[in-house]
Design an enzyme around this catalytic site. Structure first.
Site, PDB file in Angstrom:
ATOM      1  N   HIS A 183     -13.984  -5.863   0.982  1.00  0.00           N
ATOM      2  CA  HIS A 183     -14.869  -5.873  -0.227  1.00  0.00           C
ATOM      3  C   HIS A 183     -15.744  -4.509  -0.371  1.00  0.00           C
ATOM      4  O   HIS A 183     -15.745  -4.290  -1.326  1.00  0.00           O
ATOM      5  CB  HIS A 183     -15.796  -7.071  -0.103  1.00  0.00           C
ATOM      6  CG  HIS A 183     -15.439  -8.423  -0.466  1.00  0.00           C
ATOM      7  ND1 HIS A 183     -15.240  -9.672   0.221  1.00  0.00           N
ATOM      8  CD2 HIS A 183     -14.541  -8.668  -1.716  1.00  0.00           C
ATOM      9  CE1 HIS A 183     -14.576 -10.500  -0.413  1.00  0.00           C
ATOM     10  NE2 HIS A 183     -14.281  -9.805  -1.578  1.00  0.00           N
ATOM     11  N   GLU A 424      13.304  -7.938  -8.108  1.00  0.00           N
ATOM     12  CA  GLU A 424      13.075  -7.346  -6.743  1.00  0.00           C
ATOM     13  C   GLU A 424      14.271  -7.612  -5.618  1.00  0.00           C
ATOM     14  O   GLU A 424      14.197  -7.481  -4.388  1.00  0.00           O
ATOM     15  CB  GLU A 424      11.766  -7.944  -6.375  1.00  0.00           C
ATOM     16  CG  GLU A 424      11.586  -9.138  -6.344  1.00  0.00           C
ATOM     17  CD  GLU A 424      10.146  -9.870  -5.924  1.00  0.00           C
ATOM     18  OE1 GLU A 424       9.288  -9.128  -5.282  1.00  0.00           O
ATOM     19  OE2 GLU A 424       9.529 -10.819  -6.171  1.00  0.00           O
ATOM     20  N   ASP A 448       9.704  -5.101  -2.578  1.00  0.00           N
ATOM     21  CA  ASP A 448      10.797  -5.588  -2.093  1.00  0.00           C
ATOM     22  C   ASP A 448      12.175  -4.971  -2.609  1.00  0.00           C
ATOM     23  O   ASP A 448      13.081  -4.955  -1.569  1.00  0.00           O
ATOM     24  CB  ASP A 448      10.710  -6.984  -2.750  1.00  0.00           C
ATOM     25  CG  ASP A 448       9.645  -7.682  -1.682  1.00  0.00           C
ATOM     26  OD1 ASP A 448       9.604  -7.501  -0.437  1.00  0.00           O
ATOM     27  OD2 ASP A 448       8.814  -8.515  -2.297  1.00  0.00           O
ATOM     28  N   CYS A 495       5.875  -3.427 -11.391  1.00  0.00           N
ATOM     29  CA  CYS A 495       4.603  -3.832 -10.920  1.00  0.00           C
ATOM     30  C   CYS A 495       4.711  -3.516  -9.524  1.00  0.00           C
ATOM     31  O   CYS A 495       3.620  -3.764  -8.693  1.00  0.00           O
ATOM     32  CB  CYS A 495       4.268  -5.310 -11.017  1.00  0.00           C
ATOM     33  SG  CYS A 495       5.317  -6.385 -10.448  1.00  0.00           S
TER      34      CYS A 495
HETATM   35  C1  PEP Z   1       7.077  -6.110  -5.403  1.00  0.00           C
HETATM   36  O1  PEP Z   1       7.943  -6.443  -4.373  1.00  0.00           O
HETATM   37  O2  PEP Z   1       7.349  -4.923  -5.695  1.00  0.00           O
HETATM   38  C2  PEP Z   1       5.938  -6.772  -5.588  1.00  0.00           C
HETATM   39  C3  PEP Z   1       5.215  -6.163  -6.701  1.00  0.00           C
HETATM   40  O3  PEP Z   1       5.448  -7.805  -5.077  1.00  0.00           O
HETATM   41  P1  PEP Z   1       4.845  -7.881  -3.508  1.00  0.00           P
HETATM   42  O4  PEP Z   1       4.267  -6.601  -3.288  1.00  0.00           O
HETATM   43  O5  PEP Z   1       3.671  -8.930  -3.605  1.00  0.00           O
HETATM   44  O6  PEP Z   1       5.986  -8.335  -2.792  1.00  0.00           O
HETATM   45 MG    MG Z   2       7.806  -8.560  -3.911  1.00  0.00          MG
END
Ligand code: PEP
Ligand code: MG
Length: 534
Positions: A183, A424, A448, A495
């Site tokens: 935090h 992913e 991933d 993402c």
């Molecule tokens: C990813 O795999 O790129 C992703 C955004 O998910 P996480 O990092 O939560 O596995």
């Molecule tokens: Mg992921």
């Protein structure tokens, strides 16, 4: 003069100021055993301390929502039962019983694999310190009394320390303990205070009042700097600040490339506070709400109502879109209240959508909560780790089932809610053209995807150099997915961490990416790269 190198940055920036040593009073518990006749008096002492702490926290909770969770922990009967059990059954006095129970509680969180959960142990220790200070009748240090600019150097800082911070006086923070997702790191980042955490041994190197230089972005601290170093860091600081001002002045410029394409810039978040922290960056919304944190911070699978309350608030706060990823547990993310069978290869095992489809009642509670929140904003559903059309269709069918139930119950929701999926897995890349016919959007999860395409564990330091999303294999996969998505007219976002990497912006724009979703701190930098693209 000594140069200290730090591996991870909690919050970027440069500071050159005198050290303010921020040290806790001695909170070591008294260990004198009690006899049976004293137990009630010790219980009364504990209850009085607990009530005093709850009163303090109630006041703080009005200013900062972090303390709502603290309040809940302080009021938790597990804590009270644990302490009173030790007083009654083990002849421990109130101080010792409290200290032991807090340590036991914190140790459970400390033992978890996930960084985020491990750092929740800090919240529990924070409450423990408050309780001990109340029991011992001592005052804890207070940053509210500063009059001159300083760099605060502490063993660790807790959320309750940070509420007293005035960013015009606290120009930097360095702690021996703590992690970048704690935090204090989050709060420091939102206040724009350069911060380095987990700097082992720093307390023994510095003296109170001595000037210190820090470049948190580069991970460098100069202890006892000479005149030349003070001058050098002073200049770096001025250059950094004018660069920040320039970047901030771009926030109201929509991210449109020179060839006229409007790019969506979104935030990756783990809770509602993260959305608030991202709002000043003028985002287009949330491209990834990692809903698993809601499950991991709990003591039970969160109910539909509990989830609805969070998603509704998130939907109301999110400017243009709120993309909620359904539970992505398993792999390295565990739950304290659910025993996962040990697996040889957890990242290839029972995780994400596989769990949701196997635990359908739980999945439905989440989907119903998301659907109901969709009446309050532009909510999108996103499934993680899809590898086959069967999985996507089955997951979509569960959404349909939930919609029917809600309709029959007369509950409001967005009937046209968009349903998308993460790309992913290599399978989802290979089948992207098929998936694009069934999904309303794609979001490429390079974290991933990189590990699965290259067969390189994303958490294994020994092979970290091989973990490279600029590898042609990963880039080709990304290009293929964007092309497949666009052929069917759907939006393709990203993402994974790559989306927040300034060095990747140009190539991702060339490949045609529509949306970049990243941690809030990267948004200004990526926006600039987009605006500057030739
Ligand atoms: C990813 O795999 O790129 C992703 C955004 O998910 P996480 O990092 O939560 O596995
Ligand atoms: Mg992921």
């Amino acid at each position: 003069m000594e140069r200290v190198i730090v591996e991870k940055t909690a919050s970027r920036g440069i500071a050159v100021e005198p050290v303010y040593l921020y040290l806790e009073p001695d909170l070591t518990p008294d260990t004198k055993a009690i006899d049976d006749g004293q137990a009630q008096a010790e219980i009364d002492l504990f209850r009085a301390a607990k009530n005093a702490v709850i009163a303090e926290l109630q006041e703080l909770a009005e200013k900062n929502e972090i303390f709502a969770a603290h309040l809940e922990i302080a009021g938790d009967f597990t804590l009270q039962d644990g302490v009173e059990g030790k007083i009654n059954g083990e002849q421990k006095n109130a101080q010792q019983a409290t200290s032991e129970v807090v340590e036991e509680f914190a140790a459970i969180f400390d033992a978890m694999d996930d960084d985020y959960m491990r750092e929740r142990a800090a919240d529990i220790k924070d409450i423990g310190k408050r309780l001990m200070a109340a029991l011992k009748g001592v005052k804890r240090p207070d940053l509210g009394g500063l009059t001159e600019p300083v760099v605060v150097v502490a063993r660790d800082m807790y959320p309750s320390d940070t509420v007293k911070i005035d960013p015009s006086l606290v120009k930097g923070i360095i702690t021996e303990e703590g992690g970048v997702t704690s935090h204090v790191s989050i709060i420091a980042k939102s206040m724009g205070i350069p911060t380095l955490v987990g700097v082992k041994g720093i307390l023994s190197k510095v003296t109170d009042g001595q000037v210190i230089c820090m470049d948190a972005g580069e991970g460098v601290i100069i202890v006892a700097p000479d005149e030349a170093a003070v001058k050098e860091y002073g200049e770096k600081k001025a250059a950094y600040e004018s660069e920040r001002a320039r970047l901030e002045s771009l926030r109201n410029t929509p991210a449109v490339t020179k060839d006229g394409k409007r790019i969506f810039l979104c935030a990756n978040v783990g809770n509602v506070q993260d959305i608030r922290n991202a709002l000043p960056m003028n985002t287009d919304g949330v491209g990834l709400f990692r809903s698993e944190f809601l499950y991991m911070q709990n003591t039970h699978f969160p109910t539909e109502e509990e989830q609805f309350a969070v998603y509704k608030e998130a939907a109301e706060l999110s400017p243009q879109e709120l993309t909620i990823r359904t539970l992505d547990i398993g792999g390295d993310k565990e739950l304290s209240y659910y025993e996962f069978e040990k697996e040889e290869n957890p990242f290839l095992g029972w995780r994400a959508i596989r769990i949701s489809l196997d635990m359908k009642d739980m999945f439905k509670e989440q989907l119903r909560a998301i659907l109901r929140a969709s009446a309050y904003g532009h909510v999108r559903i996103m499934f993680p780790m899809i590898i086959s059309m069967d999985e996507l269709l089955e997951a979509k069918a569960v959404v349909e089932e939930c919609k029917k139930e809600l309709e029959a119950e007369g509950k409001e929701f967005d009937k046209d809610i968009e349903i998308g999926m993460m790309i992913e897995t290599p399978a989802s890349v290979m089948l992207a053209d098929e998936f694009a016919k069934e999904a309303d959007f794609f979001s490429i999860g390079t974290n991933d995807l990189t590990q699965y395409i290259l067969a390189v564990d994303r958490g294994n330091k020994k092979i970290a150099k091989k973990y490279d999303y600029f590898s042609p294999a990963v880039l080709r996969a990304i290009g293929h997915v964007i092309e497949a998505g666009h052929k069917e007219g759907i939006k393709v976002g990203m993402c994974g961490e790559m989306a927040g990497d300034q060095k990747a912006v140009e190539i991702l724009l060339d490949l045609g990416l529509d949306e970049f979703s990243m941690s809030a701190g990267s948004i200004d930098y990526v926006r600039e790269q987009i605006l500057n693209r030739k």
